[in-house]
Enzyme design. Structure first.
Site, mmCIF file in Angstrom:
data_model
loop_
_atom_site.group_PDB
_atom_site.id
_atom_site.type_symbol
_atom_site.label_atom_id
_atom_site.label_comp_id
_atom_site.label_asym_id
_atom_site.label_seq_id
_atom_site.Cartn_x
_atom_site.Cartn_y
_atom_site.Cartn_z
ATOM 1 C CG ASN A 49 -2.033 -0.983 1.182
ATOM 2 O OD1 ASN A 49 -2.294 -1.579 0.146
ATOM 3 N ND2 ASN A 49 -2.700 -1.180 2.300
ATOM 4 N NE ARG A 394 -7.646 -2.233 -9.951
ATOM 5 C CZ ARG A 394 -6.669 -1.417 -10.338
ATOM 6 N NH1 ARG A 394 -5.695 -1.890 -11.095
ATOM 7 N NH2 ARG A 394 -6.656 -0.150 -9.979
ATOM 8 N NE ARG A 424 -2.534 5.559 -10.709
ATOM 9 C CZ ARG A 424 -3.323 6.515 -10.207
ATOM 10 N NH1 ARG A 424 -4.020 6.280 -9.126
ATOM 11 N NH2 ARG A 424 -3.407 7.686 -10.798
ATOM 12 C CG HIS A 454 -14.146 2.259 -11.210
ATOM 13 N ND1 HIS A 454 -14.957 2.314 -10.091
ATOM 14 C CD2 HIS A 454 -13.021 1.606 -10.826
ATOM 15 C CE1 HIS A 454 -14.341 1.734 -9.076
ATOM 16 N NE2 HIS A 454 -13.169 1.290 -9.486
ATOM 17 C CE1 TYR A 489 -8.703 -6.983 -2.657
ATOM 18 C CE2 TYR A 489 -9.820 -5.746 -4.377
ATOM 19 C CZ TYR A 489 -8.654 -6.136 -3.748
ATOM 20 O OH TYR A 489 -7.450 -5.673 -4.209
ATOM 21 N NE ARG A 585 -10.468 0.018 1.743
ATOM 22 C CZ ARG A 585 -10.523 -0.110 0.427
ATOM 23 N NH1 ARG A 585 -11.304 -1.010 -0.116
ATOM 24 N NH2 ARG A 585 -9.807 0.675 -0.365
ATOM 25 C CG HIS A 613 -13.726 -3.343 -3.356
ATOM 26 N ND1 HIS A 613 -14.355 -3.629 -4.550
ATOM 27 C CD2 HIS A 613 -12.750 -2.454 -3.657
ATOM 28 C CE1 HIS A 613 -13.777 -2.958 -5.531
ATOM 29 N NE2 HIS A 613 -12.801 -2.231 -5.023
#
Length: 702
Positions: A49, A394, A424, A454, A489, A585, A613
């Site tokens: 992270n 992703r 990213r 997204h 997640y 979160r 998530h």
């Protein structure tokens, strides 16, 4: 009180709030009650992270500083002030992490048979084996590069690579020579496993390994024969990883993205330099000067660098040192419609089950494999399915969903995949998938110019045999179509045969492929067109209910809350008497419990085994609640610069399930950190004891 002071009281700095989130991740590594290998995992996650934080957020602030930007943060701080605060807050956290690793975790792991051994600890036989390993596997791929050749530029050091700086006395060119050796961690494990036969006095140990850098360090004389080595230091750099992509000027988006990726690999500015604690100051100064790094971002570490490599220990077979495995279950509405296995046949298709009623999915408690993957798999195999459309942001490296899309195209179905090339750190992976899909006959598109796609949506169009008409089947979710992250997640999703929702998805896919300029939808709220304004309207309606004495309330769960307009609207709701319960979160710029501002707002951050998530937005609406789920956080980037979709949950039993779920998280005093009026989070356990929301959800699905 001046304007900046008002902002400082009214908002919490985004960067410092994110650091507080990562501190909560670190707390899971520091907890003695966590299994030892889970402690190692969370320490690795903390480091990973932090790498991304430096590559993106710190790099952006440094760029602002160097360009003399006058831009201020939401709480009124300049780039320089934010960088100073980041520096002050990170130091103690890194010290905590390394102290825990060296003095608690590694000794305890060694007691339980898992040892990361220092080279001097090894027996003669073990050293001889490692010397042979070095000569056969490592030495052939090592390359020595001089860093301080007079009159020549400093060589490029790739981001996040581990390197040895070797100082050699008496160069032919005068002065000491500084050599760089890049550790080949892409080809050779960071932790080199010793064969069981060489465990020696540690016979019975589960796993013994030696750091790659130590193996190289203690065998350097074979690589540099006859040279007088005066010092050996380990170092690691982090570079700016932002991609500047001029889509409007690019005729081929994939080619433009590949060019941008090449520029990233060629290297942005160095934003951090990490050094082993034994690095001589003269070597440190040469590295600082050669790479132009700010001395404020030089970190000397007494211990290992690159702690994200601790994640490799998850591969050790030691079930007693890990969390109990959890695989979830198939939700009741879908249990009779699984694909045939070992000669058994499904009682009905998944489409029959969805026609009976909407199905709410909560991963990983509901298995991704038997729900979302099964939905796409059956769509690929069903002869009545005419078309499949999906967004891919992703995707896992070995993706069953990709395999199903390819199979569908090969069976002659119309398959559309919108692959977001700008996700990213997943750009390379997505480019590879896009090419493979195109070669298989899938129609691949890359979205809307200037926006990142997204949203997580899938649409199946099927011809119903009974009436011969086309019918839509939809999936709208909060998480990616990714088998790996679906097990790590928590995410929500909706499977539905609702006709209006299906028409909305048809319209949204037409917008994404450039065939319409759709701005109004029957049910969906879509960013950047309708989502922000509708959320503001829904909050305003709760304010009106409060002022009229009607039942009101807002409950929302998201990853981040940093949008100033929405925060201000929440403050307005609080002062009107609307109770606001938020589960956020990560970064949160909204205050909680501040007199005259946010007294009615309570904010909790839940950090646990799974990464939270999911995004849910609940509005009480005078006992006629409206609730939504989808892919968007309350951040400017999600609301203004991305294509997002949130879907209303209308089926009464599903509305009730989401009420129960939100209550479970709001009342989580075991894994929930409560935001205080001073901007700090009180750790779990300060209130009444109890099991965490995640533990209760797992228990209900075992």
């Amino acid at each position: 009180m001046d304007g900046d002071a008002v902002k400082a009281k009214r908002y919490i700095n985004r960067e410092l709030s994110w650091i507080a989130f990562n501190q909560r991740v670190l707390s899971l590594a520091l907890q003695s009650k966590s299994p030892l290998l889970e402690q190692a995992k969370f320490s690795a996650i903390f480091s990973n992270n932090l790498d991304e934080f430096f590559m993106v957020r710190v790099a952006s602030l440094i760029a602002q500083l160097e360009s003399n930007s006058s831009r201020l943060s939401i709480d009124g701080r300049s780039a320089a002030e934010q960088l100073q605060a980041i520096h002050q807050q990170l130091g103690p956290l890194l010290n905590q992490q390394h102290h825990h690793l060296q003095h608690r975790l590694l000794p305890q792991l060694e007691q339980r048979g898992i040892g990361i051994l220092d080279y001097p600890q090894l027996s003669r036989r073990q050293k001889d084996w490692l010397t042979s390993y070095f000569q056969a596997q490592i030495q052939p791929v090592l390359t020595a590069t001089r860093l301080n050749t007079p009159g020549k530029p400093f060589p490029f050091i790739s981001s996040l690579s581990l390197n040895l700086a070797v100082e050699i006395q008496g160069s032919d060119l005068g002065g000491n020579e500084l050599i760089r050796l890049k550790l080949p961690t892409k080809n050779i494990p960071r932790w080199i496993t010793l064969p069981v036969a060489l465990h020696g006095e540690r016979a019975g140990a589960l796993h013994l390994c030696v750091p790659l850098e130590q193996v190289i360090r203690h065998n350097l004389r074979a690589l540099l024969p006859g040279r007088r080595i005066s010092s050996i230091s380990l170092f690691r750099v982090t570079r700016d990883a932002d991609l500047a992509l001029q889509e409007e000027e690019a005729e081929d988006l994939m080619e433009a993205m590949q060019s941008s990726l090449r520029r990233r690999k060629a290297g942005g500015d160095v934003v951090r330099l990490e050094l082993s604690g034994d690095t001589p100051r003269r070597v440190q100064q040469q590295l600082i000067a050669g790479m132009g790094v700010d001395s404020n971002w030089v970190q000397r570490v007494d211990g290992f660098l690159g702690l994200e490599d601790l994640m490799a220990l998850q591969g050790v077979h030691a079930p007693d040192l890990k969390d109990r495995p959890f695989h979830g279950s198939t939700p009741a509405p879908l249990r009779d419609c699984q694909s045939p296995e070992e000669g058994r046949h499904a009682r009905e298709s998944i489409f029959t089950a969805i026609r009976r009623g909407d199905v709410l999915l909560h991963h990983p408690f509901d298995r991704f494999t038997s729900t979302v993957e099964e939905f796409i798999h059956q769509a690929a195999c069903d002869p009545d399915v005419q078309a499949i459309k999906i967004t891919l942001y992703r995707v896992s490296k070995d993706s069953p969903i990709i395999a199903s899309l390819i199979a569908a195209a090969e069976r002659g179905k119309q398959v559309l995949a919108l692959v977001e090339l700008k996700a990213r750190f997943d750009e390379d992976n997505n480019i590879r998938w896009a090419r493979q899909l195109e070669r298989s006959g899938v129609h691949v598109v890359y979205g809307v110019i200037g926006l990142k796609t997204h949203t997580k949506i899938a649409l199946v169009i099927r011809r119903e045999r009974e009436k011969g008409a086309l019918r839509t089947y939809s999936h709208v979710g909060t998480g990616n179509y990714n088998s790996k992250t679906a097990a790590l997640y928590t995410d929500l999703g909706l499977l539905s045969a609702d006709a209006d929702l299906g028409q909305d998805l048809i319209s949204l896919f037409n917008y994404l492929t450039g065939f319409s300029k759709q701005s109004a939808y029957r049910k969906l709220l879509v960013a950047p067109t309708t989502l922000r304004e509708r959320m503001l309207e829904l909050i305003e309606r709760e304010i009106e209910h409060a002022r009229a004495g009607r039942r009101c309330g807002i409950k929302a769960k998201m990853n981040a809350l940093v949008d100033q307009r929405l925060i201000d609207k929440l403050y307005e709701a609080s002062t009107a008497g609307v109770p606001v319960e938020l589960i956020v979160r990560g970064a949160c710029s909204c205050t909680s419990g501040v007199a005259g501002l946010s007294e009615q707002i309570r904010i909790r951050s839940v950090v646990g085994r799974f990464l939270e998530h999911s995004r849910v937005f609940w509005f009480e609406n005078d006992n006629a609640p409206q609730v939504w789920l989808g892919s968007a956080d309350w951040m400017p980037r999600n609301l203004d610069r991305r294509v997002e979709a949130v879907v209303p949950i209308e089926q009464p039993d599903l509305v009730e399930r989401l009420r129960e779920l939100l209550t479970l998280y709001i009342e989580d005093s075991s894994a929930g950190w409560l935001l205080q009026a001073d901007g700090r989070y009180s750790p779990p356990g300060q209130e009444k004891p109890g099991s965490s929301a995640q533990e209760q959800l797992m228990q209900s699905k075992r």
